[in-house]
Design a protein around this motif. Sequence first.
Motif, short mmCIF file in Angstrom:
data_model
loop_
_atom_site.label_atom_id
_atom_site.label_comp_id
_atom_site.label_asym_id
_atom_site.label_seq_id
_atom_site.Cartn_x
_atom_site.Cartn_y
_atom_site.Cartn_z
N THR A 293 -2.21 -15.69 -1.93
CA THR A 293 -0.81 -15.60 -2.51
C THR A 293 -0.74 -16.35 -3.67
N GLY A 294 -0.93 -17.59 -3.66
CA GLY A 294 -0.89 -18.50 -4.67
C GLY A 294 -1.71 -18.03 -6.06
N LYS A 295 -3.20 -17.49 -5.57
CA LYS A 295 -4.08 -17.23 -6.38
C LYS A 295 -3.92 -16.00 -7.25
N TYR A 296 -3.25 -14.82 -6.88
CA TYR A 296 -3.30 -13.47 -7.39
C TYR A 296 -1.67 -13.28 -7.75
N ASP A 297 -1.53 -12.79 -8.90
CA ASP A 297 -0.23 -12.25 -9.49
C ASP A 297 0.41 -11.46 -8.42
N ASN A 298 -0.31 -10.50 -7.70
CA ASN A 298 0.34 -9.77 -6.79
C ASN A 298 -0.73 -9.65 -5.37
N ALA A 299 0.05 -10.07 -4.28
CA ALA A 299 -0.85 -10.06 -3.10
C ALA A 299 -0.37 -9.28 -2.01
N GLU A 300 -0.95 -8.46 -1.37
CA GLU A 300 -0.17 -7.46 -0.03
C GLU A 300 -1.24 -7.72 0.98
N PHE A 301 -0.66 -7.65 2.15
CA PHE A 301 -1.42 -7.84 3.51
C PHE A 301 -1.16 -6.80 4.23
N VAL A 302 -2.18 -6.25 5.03
CA VAL A 302 -2.49 -5.56 6.06
C VAL A 302 -2.81 -6.25 7.38
N TYR A 303 -2.19 -6.18 8.51
CA TYR A 303 -2.45 -6.54 9.73
C TYR A 303 -2.88 -5.67 10.77
N ILE A 304 -4.02 -5.87 11.33
CA ILE A 304 -4.50 -5.01 12.30
C ILE A 304 -4.96 -5.23 13.68
N ALA A 305 -4.23 -5.06 14.75
CA ALA A 305 -4.64 -5.57 16.05
C ALA A 305 -5.41 -4.72 16.57
N HIS A 306 -6.36 -5.17 17.49
CA HIS A 306 -7.22 -4.31 18.33
C HIS A 306 -7.68 -4.82 19.80
N ASP A 307 -7.60 -4.02 20.66
CA ASP A 307 -8.40 -4.15 21.90
C ASP A 307 -9.50 -3.15 21.86
N ALA A 308 -9.61 -2.12 22.78
CA ALA A 308 -10.30 -1.10 22.41
C ALA A 308 -9.98 -0.24 21.53
N GLU A 309 -8.73 -0.15 21.11
CA GLU A 309 -8.47 0.61 20.05
C GLU A 309 -7.48 -0.04 19.08
N ALA A 310 -7.26 0.28 17.65
CA ALA A 310 -6.80 -0.62 16.91
C ALA A 310 -5.31 0.04 16.35
N TRP A 311 -4.60 -0.75 16.11
CA TRP A 311 -3.11 -0.17 15.44
C TRP A 311 -2.73 -1.36 14.60
N ARG A 312 -1.85 -0.88 13.47
CA ARG A 312 -1.35 -1.69 12.56
C ARG A 312 0.00 -2.33 12.86
N VAL A 313 0.16 -3.59 12.58
CA VAL A 313 1.39 -4.17 13.02
C VAL A 313 2.13 -5.09 11.59
N GLU A 314 3.32 -5.59 12.10
CA GLU A 314 3.68 -6.43 11.16
C GLU A 314 3.29 -7.95 11.37
N ARG A 315 3.42 -8.48 10.15
CA ARG A 315 3.14 -10.23 10.51
C ARG A 315 3.55 -10.71 11.35
N GLU A 316 4.87 -10.79 11.65
CA GLU A 316 5.58 -11.39 12.54
C GLU A 316 5.00 -11.14 14.10
N GLU A 317 4.46 -9.83 14.25
CA GLU A 317 3.80 -9.69 16.04
C GLU A 317 2.34 -10.09 15.78
N PHE A 318 1.82 -10.33 14.64
CA PHE A 318 0.14 -10.40 14.54
C PHE A 318 -0.36 -11.46 15.47
N PHE A 319 0.35 -12.53 15.30
CA PHE A 319 -0.49 -13.80 16.14
C PHE A 319 0.35 -13.80 17.53
N GLY A 320 1.18 -13.14 17.94
CA GLY A 320 1.60 -13.25 19.16
C GLY A 320 1.08 -12.32 20.17
#
Length: 438
Positions: A293-320
């Motif tokens: 984020t500090g290095k680039y003018d514009n930084a975007e983030f995609v968070y993907i969680a998976h077990d046997a399947e994958a789904w897109r999540v928000e950052r607030e959910e990602f680590f928990g």
Amino acid sequence: MGLREDLERFREVGDERRQDLKEFIRHGNLGGSGPDSIQIPIKIVDLPEFAYDQLDKGGVGQGQGGTPDVGQPVGRPQPGDGDEEGKPGEEGGEHEYYEMDPEEFAQELDEELGLDLEPKGKQVVEEVEGDFTELTRAGPNSTLDFEQLFKRGLKRKLAMDFDEDYVREACKVAGVTPREVFEWARGERILVSQAWIEDAFSDVPEDERGTWGSFEEMMENVERTTTLQRIRRDGLQSVPFRREDERYRHPEVVEKKEKNVVVVNIRDVSGSMREQKRELVERTFTPLDWYLTGKYDNAEFVYIAHDAEAWRVEREEFFGIRSGGGTKISSAYELAKAILEEEYPWAEWNRYVFAAGDSENSSNDTKERVIPLMEEIPANLHAYVETQPGGNAINATHAEEVESALSDTGNVVVAYVKSPEDVTDAIYRILSTEDGED
């Protein structure tokens, strides 16, 4: 120096004593910071204050005149500390942390770890006129580049000029014809036309014809001067300019490119990813997000969680998130590929794909699906972070298989994190591996 100056000095010392950056990444509370503000704890220094010695008797404040004695109960607190009776005041307390933005964080991490990542600009945001450095064959007279015109004319003069007196002497060789003089001149690499030789031959006086018995005799007795020697001797009389020598200065078109990046964070949330493993993922991924984020003018983030399947999540959910399912890492890369192709084309976006887990994966999924997918997804960098506290599990082979198959590609790195002490080394390994080619 008064008490107020002492207080300010101690506050400055407190700011300077903020927690070491490496220590903060390894053991600090990362969750207290946001995407745009990193809060690093300060090692607090006690501020100076007055204290009274508690004597048994005598002295001011020792129970005289109705003042409570030492150890005597003083009753309930009285109103006055707040705005109204029973309500707390609104004045904020001292914040015990140092606050920095991602740009400052990236700069300090560069210095701390010895990193030197130079972001690439990809997406063109505008085109502007730069300096007049481009040259064209046509343009207004005001932009004619006289230096280029002179250089081209002078280059032609140096290439075509010849020692006229030397060639006239060759015309005096006994029994030669203008054609023979022309052929001799060509053999000596003298760029002269046959028409010029014919004119010079006709101008030779009769009494000078036969001055030399052969070309060899003439060359031994007549000194040939170079163009530079004649210019130094006689000066530069003229430079032959032609229309094709003209060059006109034109402003360079400069493309201003935005340094933008998309970071895809992939995390294994299967049942084997217990709390300690999840914490190691967070300690690795969060500083990486701040840094980019500090290095680039514009930084975007995609968070993907998976077990046997994958789904897109928000950052607030990602680590928990924690799931009880199995593991199929390829499901996450299939989703990442679809998102990147649809939303973040490689021609316009820098891409980082970071995945983390305990290296456990379903049978043959790594070789048959994950590795081919990593090869198919263009990215500045692919990274896999193995989090296995205490050592590898028997069936945790994903990281080794990826490293074995792709370590020579230049934009794939595998890092192993067994404890918080390994986190900064993993971050350095990841950020210092980026391939220099787009």
